[in-house]
Design a protein around this motif. Structure first.
Motif, PDB file in Angstrom:
ATOM      1  N   VAL A 537      -0.369  14.049   7.444  1.00 64.33           N
ATOM      2  CA  VAL A 537       0.283  15.119   8.189  1.00 64.33           C
ATOM      3  C   VAL A 537       1.671  15.294   7.591  1.00 64.33           C
ATOM      4  CG1 VAL A 537       0.856  15.986  10.465  1.00 64.33           C
ATOM      5  CG2 VAL A 537      -0.770  14.101  10.247  1.00 64.33           C
ATOM      6  N   ARG A 538       1.986  16.539   7.240  1.00 62.79           N
ATOM      7  CA  ARG A 538       3.315  16.782   6.698  1.00 62.79           C
ATOM      8  C   ARG A 538       4.262  17.131   7.820  1.00 62.79           C
ATOM      9  NH1 ARG A 538       5.648  19.681   1.467  1.00 62.79           N
ATOM     10  NH2 ARG A 538       7.212  20.415   2.928  1.00 62.79           N
ATOM     11  N   ILE A 539       5.402  16.479   7.858  1.00 66.19           N
ATOM     12  CA  ILE A 539       6.388  16.730   8.902  1.00 66.19           C
ATOM     13  C   ILE A 539       7.657  17.285   8.252  1.00 66.19           C
ATOM     14  CG2 ILE A 539       7.850  15.646  10.660  1.00 66.19           C
ATOM     15  CD1 ILE A 539       4.941  15.568  11.439  1.00 66.19           C
ATOM     16  N   ALA A 540       8.068  18.463   8.715  1.00 63.34           N
ATOM     17  CA  ALA A 540       9.302  19.061   8.195  1.00 63.34           C
ATOM     18  C   ALA A 540      10.247  19.281   9.375  1.00 63.34           C
ATOM     19  CB  ALA A 540       9.004  20.370   7.486  1.00 63.34           C
ATOM     20  N   PRO A 541      11.055  18.271   9.734  1.00 58.14           N
ATOM     21  CA  PRO A 541      11.899  18.389  10.947  1.00 58.14           C
ATOM     22  C   PRO A 541      13.024  19.387  10.721  1.00 58.14           C
ATOM     23  CG  PRO A 541      12.337  16.327   9.815  1.00 58.14           C
ATOM     24  CD  PRO A 541      11.231  16.982   9.066  1.00 58.14           C
ATOM     25  N   PRO A 542      13.459  20.066  11.791  1.00 60.96           N
ATOM     26  CA  PRO A 542      14.559  21.025  11.648  1.00 60.96           C
ATOM     27  C   PRO A 542      15.830  20.328  11.171  1.00 60.96           C
ATOM     28  CG  PRO A 542      13.737  20.927  13.930  1.00 60.96           C
ATOM     29  CD  PRO A 542      12.932  19.975  13.154  1.00 60.96           C
ATOM     30  N   THR A 712       8.682  14.494   5.377  1.00 56.32           N
ATOM     31  CA  THR A 712       7.836  13.388   4.931  1.00 56.32           C
ATOM     32  C   THR A 712       6.358  13.657   5.180  1.00 56.32           C
ATOM     33  OG1 THR A 712       7.694  10.980   4.890  1.00 56.32           O
ATOM     34  CG2 THR A 712       7.760  12.019   7.059  1.00 56.32           C
ATOM     35  N   THR A 713       5.543  12.742   4.651  1.00 58.70           N
ATOM     36  CA  THR A 713       4.109  12.804   4.894  1.00 58.70           C
ATOM     37  C   THR A 713       3.718  11.546   5.655  1.00 58.70           C
ATOM     38  OG1 THR A 713       3.869  13.907   2.776  1.00 58.70           O
ATOM     39  CG2 THR A 713       1.859  13.076   3.801  1.00 58.70           C
ATOM     40  N   LEU A 714       3.062  11.740   6.803  1.00 60.13           N
ATOM     41  CA  LEU A 714       2.558  10.581   7.538  1.00 60.13           C
ATOM     42  C   LEU A 714       1.128  10.338   7.091  1.00 60.13           C
ATOM     43  CD1 LEU A 714       3.882  11.451  11.107  1.00 60.13           C
ATOM     44  CD2 LEU A 714       4.822   9.778   9.498  1.00 60.13           C
ATOM     45  N   VAL A 715       0.831   9.061   6.766  1.00 56.63           N
ATOM     46  CA  VAL A 715      -0.503   8.696   6.297  1.00 56.63           C
ATOM     47  C   VAL A 715      -1.167   7.886   7.401  1.00 56.63           C
ATOM     48  CG1 VAL A 715      -1.811   7.624   4.439  1.00 56.63           C
ATOM     49  CG2 VAL A 715       0.492   8.526   3.995  1.00 56.63           C
ATOM     50  N   TRP A 740       6.451  20.992  16.101  1.00 53.78           N
ATOM     51  CA  TRP A 740       5.197  21.691  16.292  1.00 53.78           C
ATOM     52  C   TRP A 740       4.181  21.488  15.158  1.00 53.78           C
ATOM     53  CZ3 TRP A 740       2.422  25.433  13.801  1.00 53.78           C
ATOM     54  CH2 TRP A 740       1.377  26.015  14.543  1.00 53.78           C
ATOM     55  N   VAL A 741       2.993  20.938  15.524  1.00 59.67           N
ATOM     56  CA  VAL A 741       1.920  20.743  14.561  1.00 59.67           C
ATOM     57  C   VAL A 741       0.708  21.522  15.026  1.00 59.67           C
ATOM     58  CG1 VAL A 741       0.479  19.069  13.386  1.00 59.67           C
ATOM     59  CG2 VAL A 741       2.774  18.436  14.072  1.00 59.67           C
ATOM     60  N   ASN A 742       0.233  22.385  14.191  1.00 57.54           N
ATOM     61  CA  ASN A 742      -0.951  23.184  14.510  1.00 57.54           C
ATOM     62  C   ASN A 742      -2.157  22.256  14.620  1.00 57.54           C
ATOM     63  OD1 ASN A 742      -2.911  25.085  14.678  1.00 57.54           O
ATOM     64  ND2 ASN A 742      -2.052  26.375  13.073  1.00 57.54           N
ATOM     65  N   ASN A 743      -2.974  22.453  15.626  1.00 58.09           N
ATOM     66  CA  ASN A 743      -4.158  21.603  15.793  1.00 58.09           C
ATOM     67  C   ASN A 743      -5.280  21.947  14.831  1.00 58.09           C
ATOM     68  OD1 ASN A 743      -3.302  19.865  17.697  1.00 58.09           O
ATOM     69  ND2 ASN A 743      -3.955  21.136  19.420  1.00 58.09           N
ATOM     70  N   GLY A 749      -0.405  21.842   7.188  1.00 53.05           N
ATOM     71  CA  GLY A 749       0.189  20.543   7.457  1.00 53.05           C
ATOM     72  C   GLY A 749      -0.775  19.370   7.403  1.00 53.05           C
ATOM     73  N   PHE A 750      -2.039  19.628   7.740  1.00 55.57           N
ATOM     74  CA  PHE A 750      -3.027  18.545   7.854  1.00 55.57           C
ATOM     75  C   PHE A 750      -3.873  18.435   6.600  1.00 55.57           C
ATOM     76  CE2 PHE A 750      -2.724  18.926  12.557  1.00 55.57           C
ATOM     77  CZ  PHE A 750      -2.546  17.584  12.816  1.00 55.57           C
ATOM     78  N   ARG A 751      -4.196  17.242   6.206  1.00 53.85           N
ATOM     79  CA  ARG A 751      -5.082  17.064   5.063  1.00 53.85           C
ATOM     80  C   ARG A 751      -6.016  15.888   5.315  1.00 53.85           C
ATOM     81  NH1 ARG A 751      -2.183  19.747   0.887  1.00 53.85           N
ATOM     82  NH2 ARG A 751      -2.520  21.861   1.602  1.00 53.85           N
ATOM     83  N   VAL A 752      -7.303  16.088   5.075  1.00 46.93           N
ATOM     84  CA  VAL A 752      -8.238  14.962   5.024  1.00 46.93           C
ATOM     85  C   VAL A 752      -8.246  14.535   3.563  1.00 46.93           C
ATOM     86  CG1 VAL A 752     -10.632  14.242   5.290  1.00 46.93           C
ATOM     87  CG2 VAL A 752      -9.616  15.841   6.920  1.00 46.93           C
ATOM     88  N   VAL A 753      -7.886  13.281   3.311  1.00 55.56           N
ATOM     89  CA  VAL A 753      -7.637  12.869   1.923  1.00 55.56           C
ATOM     90  C   VAL A 753      -8.895  13.001   1.062  1.00 55.56           C
ATOM     91  CG1 VAL A 753      -6.903  10.961   0.462  1.00 55.56           C
ATOM     92  CG2 VAL A 753      -5.700  11.445   2.597  1.00 55.56           C
ATOM     93  N   GLU A 754     -10.040  12.645   1.644  1.00 53.98           N
ATOM     94  CA  GLU A 754     -11.278  12.749   0.847  1.00 53.98           C
ATOM     95  C   GLU A 754     -11.534  14.192   0.398  1.00 53.98           C
ATOM     96  OE1 GLU A 754     -14.233  10.787   3.267  1.00 53.98           O
ATOM     97  OE2 GLU A 754     -14.554   9.340   1.648  1.00 53.98           O
ATOM     98  N   ASP A 755     -11.246  15.164   1.279  1.00 53.49           N
ATOM     99  CA  ASP A 755     -11.425  16.574   0.917  1.00 53.49           C
ATOM    100  C   ASP A 755     -10.526  16.939  -0.246  1.00 53.49           C
ATOM    101  OD1 ASP A 755     -13.062  16.612   3.037  1.00 53.49           O
ATOM    102  OD2 ASP A 755     -11.825  17.926   4.306  1.00 53.49           O
TER     103      ASP A 755
END
Lengths: 893, 112
Positions: A537-542, A712-715, A740-743, A749-755
């Motif tokens: 998940v990519r987080i870009a804080p204000p 940052t990127t949360l793994v 705010w993270v889109n579901n 923002g979201f990535r499935v690593v295998e994909d």
């Protein structure tokens, strides 16, 4: 009046051809009857034959009358078409196979070549796109970097450069939050000056582009949006002009829409004024060489070498003026904009074009073969018609019409097929094929494919007709009786065509085999970590609330704690640039006590990680230790490197205990470039960073708390990765709703690593499956060709086979005769094909991984497959031959 | 298709003229046209009767002749051909053209 009478007659003939024939028959019968009654001979039969003598050949005069009636081209063609449908109805399998083969050849060629032509050869929707280049600064070592904005401004002021450039412009890229009603989304924004639009030379799809006035700091905020965004988010509504949208909480007014395909930089969906960019202080830094593009328009007649030469004195002067940033960066490099947009897809597209060309050739060979076979089968019919007085021209014309009709039917079906394929291709994500969404069937390509099939059909359709009608009619009738005219050279030609088909099929199969092998080997390259059940998940804080390093570090720690609470989550870590995302940042590396061994710039990746990163990724240590919780709490002093770095700078030795100096690398921070000293405490096993077919770069890891990255990127390692998103989104927003993270798991923002790893193989898989599909088509076509030739050969040699059997040949002898023939033809094709495949494989070497044109495995497998195919293709004819009854076969028909 | 030497072949191009001339008598079917030409020429000008039909077809396309199915006096169905106005005009032209050629040929022959 007379003319009208004549035309009325013609129309009657044309529209009542059946009646016309019946009338003619009746009229001639009437004539003969009457004449025979008038004869005063001995008997009825003698009278009739005397009448027939006086009349002459009924068939000849009838044909002559018809010729008169069909004096008009229209009449003849109508007649030919009638013949044609009659003929095709008699042998529907022939017609269907011929038409389908042509359709396949024309359709595939057109579709693939249209895509290749569009993506590769067509100009971008920019005026004189060939003159647009992207500009880099180069170091003597060969490393490249983006020029900083102040440098570009210096260039813009240089009088001598006006002689080589029509303009130079700087583009800053950033990820921004677009709020549109309830939905919020991170999109790519390009901050540009008004001259950007004049330099690329596109025309707005709607509204206007930015003007010089918009660059004034006091001017209202305006934006141009991408065509795709206009269509997808606003349904192509023209009222978008004047609409206000919110970007990073700033309201902007939309003033224009970019034309489709004109998105440059490719990540951009919105263009707005650089002078209104919030991070002005960053852009103004001479040390900033990231997140930007600089493009130039070369003056007509100026090539990049001349332009580079003109820039050299300016760069040398800048190097003296700004030694810290510019020393050693005295060269300039240019990359055509097209290459930057299209990227490394060129070898793949050329491979596909080559493969599909082979399929077209094969389809043509197959249709040629079919037509020759059909002509042979009809030799007798043609001989009879010729003997009955049909002129040679007439027969040739009929076959001409027939071949032409087949070619057109095939072409029409092929066009439909091409349109269908292109429509499907347009739905491919543009990550696989850039700019594919604008592909249309190319008229010129279609015309070429069409022409190729028509030429084939005509050559192979008319040649036998000419042969058949050249022979004196008596002789062809006699030969025709045994069902073969011009058999020798014709069957030789047909056998050669099949050999060529086998050669072409072998080329495609070997090519597909090599691509498959490459794919297999790339996919089997160990990643260095376990991607299973891993999401990011990519987080870009204000910046307003987390702009200070310690604020960001505290936030990341809280986020990791929050995510660990989610049921099913096993491990959580953080890193700024995750592998397989195509992002990363370099740091210079200085090794104490090893003067002159400093790394070239643009070589060592700089990673800020948490202590949990190793365990979350399931990476392994090669030597020493990983970061402890203490290293994170009180950062400094301890660095970890990867194996590639260790091997490059300490070949044959351990780097542990050595002291090195690196730089702070976040350009968004004021302390960018500040040296960081430390000791190497561990060597971690390599992880592939870009894709499995690219060797890992050297990497150096530091605690994330040493230089907390602005984003940052949360793994997260969790059970059932795809379903974890809503919970992760809730947890993140529980820490701070403004994060705010889109579901939606498909959001940026979201990535499935295998994909993501599968995505890195997608082009390879795409090329491999297409070439594989072509190879399968080729195999089927050659099998049909082989069957046709062998079956025909058996039919032709009935008598010979009969004699052999009468002389004591066993069924087995006969069968092996037939099979042997098929293997001989295949053998010639295989030998030819091996050379072709070797040459072809050399051309696609760029697509191969860990294998090459000389790899014997695909050749061996292909030759085995082709042997089996030729055995199968000759099985039925061989069985038929061995079951021939000798006496019947010798007697003939 | 070979012709016996006792028969005279038609001067090329004259069949159309003979047919048109014959049709000036009235509507005739093919057989009657053939018989008429043979009888008038005292069987010197003999053509294969079948070659009449391509000629009739040609004349119809040019609009010099039209045809219609009718009944013979014995009640059989037959196709009757009629000369058109333009056919008559054409016949006149052909005759004068033919006369000119014959005259020229005669002159040449007498001088020889």
């Amino acid at each position: 009046m007379s003319r009208l009478d004549g035309w009325r007659h013609r129309v009657r003939v044309l529209f009542g051809p059946g009646r016309y024939e019946r009338d003619l028959d009746e009229e001639m019968r009437f004539h003969l009857d009457l004449d025979s009654v008038q004869q005063r001979g001995a008997g009825e039969r003698e009278n009739m034959s005397s009448a027939r003598r006086r009349f002459g050949s009924v068939a000849y005069h009838k044909e002559e009358t018809r010729r008169m009636a069909g004096f008009d081209l229209v009449d003849h063609t109508a007649q030919d078409v009638r013949h044609l449908f009659r003929g095709l109805r008699r042998s529907p399998a022939f017609a269907v196979i011929a038409v389908l083969t042509l359709a396949l050849g024309i359709g595939l060629t057109t579709a693939v070549m249209s895509i290749v032509d569009h993506v590769l050869l067509h100009s971008l929707p920019f005026r004189d796109a060939d003159r647009l280049v992207s500009v880099f600064e180069r170091q003597d070592g060969g490393a490249a970097r983006a020029p900083s904005y102040p440098t570009v401004q210096d260039w813009q002021r240089e009088e001598p450069l006006r002689a080589v450039f029509d303009g130079v412009t700087f583009i800053r890229g950033d990820a921004v939050l677009l709020a549109n009603g309830d939905s919020r989304e991170i999109i790519g924004a390009a901050y540009v000056t008004a001259d950007f639009f004049t330099i690329v030379g596109a025309r707005p799809e709607l509204g206007r582009f930015l003007l010089a006035d918009d660059d004034a700091p006091s001017a209202p905020d305006v934006a141009v949006i991408a065509h795709s965004m206009w269509i997808e988010k606003y349904g192509g509504d023209p009222r978008i002009i004047g609409r206000r949208i919110s970007v990073d909480s700033t309201p902007l007014t939309v003033v224009g829409v970019m034309p489709a395909g004109a998105s440059y930089p490719t990540f951009a969906t919105i263009w707005t004024s650089l002078s209104h960019y919030k991070k002005q202080d960053q852009v103004a830094k001479r040390g900033l060489h990231a997140d930007s593009r600089t493009i130039a328009r070369l003056r007509p007649g100026i090539d990049s070498a001349r332009a580079a030469l003109a820039m050299r004195p300016i760069e040398s002067r800048l190097a003296i003026e700004y030694p810290v940033d510019q020393a050693r960066w005295t060269g300039v490099g240019f990359l055509p904009l097209r290459d930057e947009i299209i990227g490394n897809i060129r070898p793949m597209l050329l491979t596909l074009a080559g493969a599909v060309g082979v399929v077209l050739l094969l389809a043509c060979a197959n249709v040629g073969n079919l037509l020759l076979a059909r002509a042979s089968a009809r030799a007798r019919e043609l001989a009879v018609r010729s003997a009955l007085g049909a002129s040679r021209g007439r027969i040739v014309r009929q076959l001409f019409t027939e071949s032409l009709a087949l070619a057109f039917l095939g072409g029409a079906l092929g066009t439909a097929f091409a349109i269908f394929t292109v429509t499907l291709a347009r739905k491919l994500p543009s990550s696989r094929l850039p700019r594919v969404e604008e592909v249309a069937v190319d008229g010129r390509v279609l015309a070429i494919a069409f022409a190729a099939s028509i030429v084939t059909a005509l050559l192979c359709g008319i040649w036998p007709a000419l042969r058949a009608t050249r022979a004196t009619s008596g002789a062809s009738l006699r030969i025709g009786a045994s069902g073969s005219v011009g058999t020798r050279s014709e069957s030789k030609l047909r056998r050669s065509l099949v050999a060529v088909q086998f050669a072409l099929a072998l080329m495609l199969l070997v090519g597909a085999g090599l691509l498959l092998e490459s794919f297999r080997r790339v996919a089997a390259v160990p990643l260095g970590f376990d991607p299973h059940d891993l999401v990011t998940v990519r987080i870009a804080p204000p910046m307003s609330r987390y702009g200070k390093p310690e604020q960001a570090a505290a936030l990341y720690a809280r986020l990791m704690d929050a995510l660990r609470e989610i049921p099913g989550v096993q491990d959580v870590a953080t890193i700024q640039h995750f592998p397989f995302t195509g992002s990363g940042i370099y740091t210079p590396l200085k090794i104490d006590g090893l003067a002159g061994q400093d790394s070239a710039s643009g070589e060592v990746f700089y990673r800020t990680v948490s202590d949990t990163y190793l365990k979350t990724m399931k990476m392994s240590m090669a030597a020493g230790r990983w970061f402890s919780a203490d290293d994170i709490r009180t950062p400094g002093g301890s660095f970890i490197v990867n194996e590639t770095l260790a091997k490059r700078y300490w070949p044959g030795q351990s780097p542990i205990g050595h002291r090195v100096t690196i730089h702070r690398s976040s350009q968004a921070r004021p302390d960018f470039g500040q040296p960081l000293e430390g000791t190497i405490v561990g060597v971690v096993a390599d992880v592939h960073q870009a894709s499995q077919d690219v060797a890992p770069n050297p990497e150096i890891f530091v605690p994330y708390t040493l230089e907390p990255w602005p984003w940052t990127t949360l793994v997260v390692r969790t059970r059932d990765a795809a379903r974890a998103f809503p919970a992760i989104g809730r947890a993140v927003m529980g820490v701070d709703p403004s994060l705010w993270v889109n579901n939606d798991p498909t959001s940026a923002g979201f990535r499935v690593v295998e994909d993501q790893i599968a995505q890195s193989l997608v082009q390879r898989r795409f090329a491999m499956s297409l070439v594989g599909g072509f190879a399968a088509c080729a195999l089927v076509l050659s099998a049909i060709g082989m069957y046709g030739v062998i079956a025909y050969g058996v039919e032709q040699r009935r008598r010979e086979i009969g004699v052999r059997k009468a002389l004591g040949a066993t069924d087995g002898n006969v069968a092996s005769l037939v099979v042997g023939e098929s293997l001989r033809v295949a053998g010639v094709g295989v030998v030819l094909g091996c050379f072709g495949a070797w040459a072809g494989a050399r051309l696609i070497r760029g697509m191969l991984f860990d294998t090459g044109p000389g790899d014997p495995a695909p050749y061996v497998v292909t030759i085995l497959v082709l042997t089996v195919v030729s055995l199968l293709a000759s099985y039925v004819p061989a069985r038929r031959a061995s079951r021939l009854d000798a006496t019947i076969a010798i007697r003939g028909d | 298709m070979s012709k016996s030497s006792s028969r005279r072949e038609l001067v090329p191009g004259t069949l159309d003229m003979l047919v048109l001339h014959t049709l000036t008598l009235g509507a005739l079917h093919g057989y009657a046209i053939a018989q008429h030409i043979e009888r008038l020429s005292e069987e010197v000008l003999r053509v294969e009767q079948g070659s009449l039909y391509p000629a009739l077809e040609r004349l119809q396309r040019q609009g010099f002749v039209t045809s219609k199915w009718g009944e013979t006096p014995t009640g059989r169905r037959a196709r009757y051909y009629t000369i058109t106005t333009s056919g008559r005009k054409q016949l006149g032209e052909e005759i004068s053209e033919f006369d000119r050629s014959m005259l020229a040929i005669n002159r040449v022959m007498r001088r020889a």
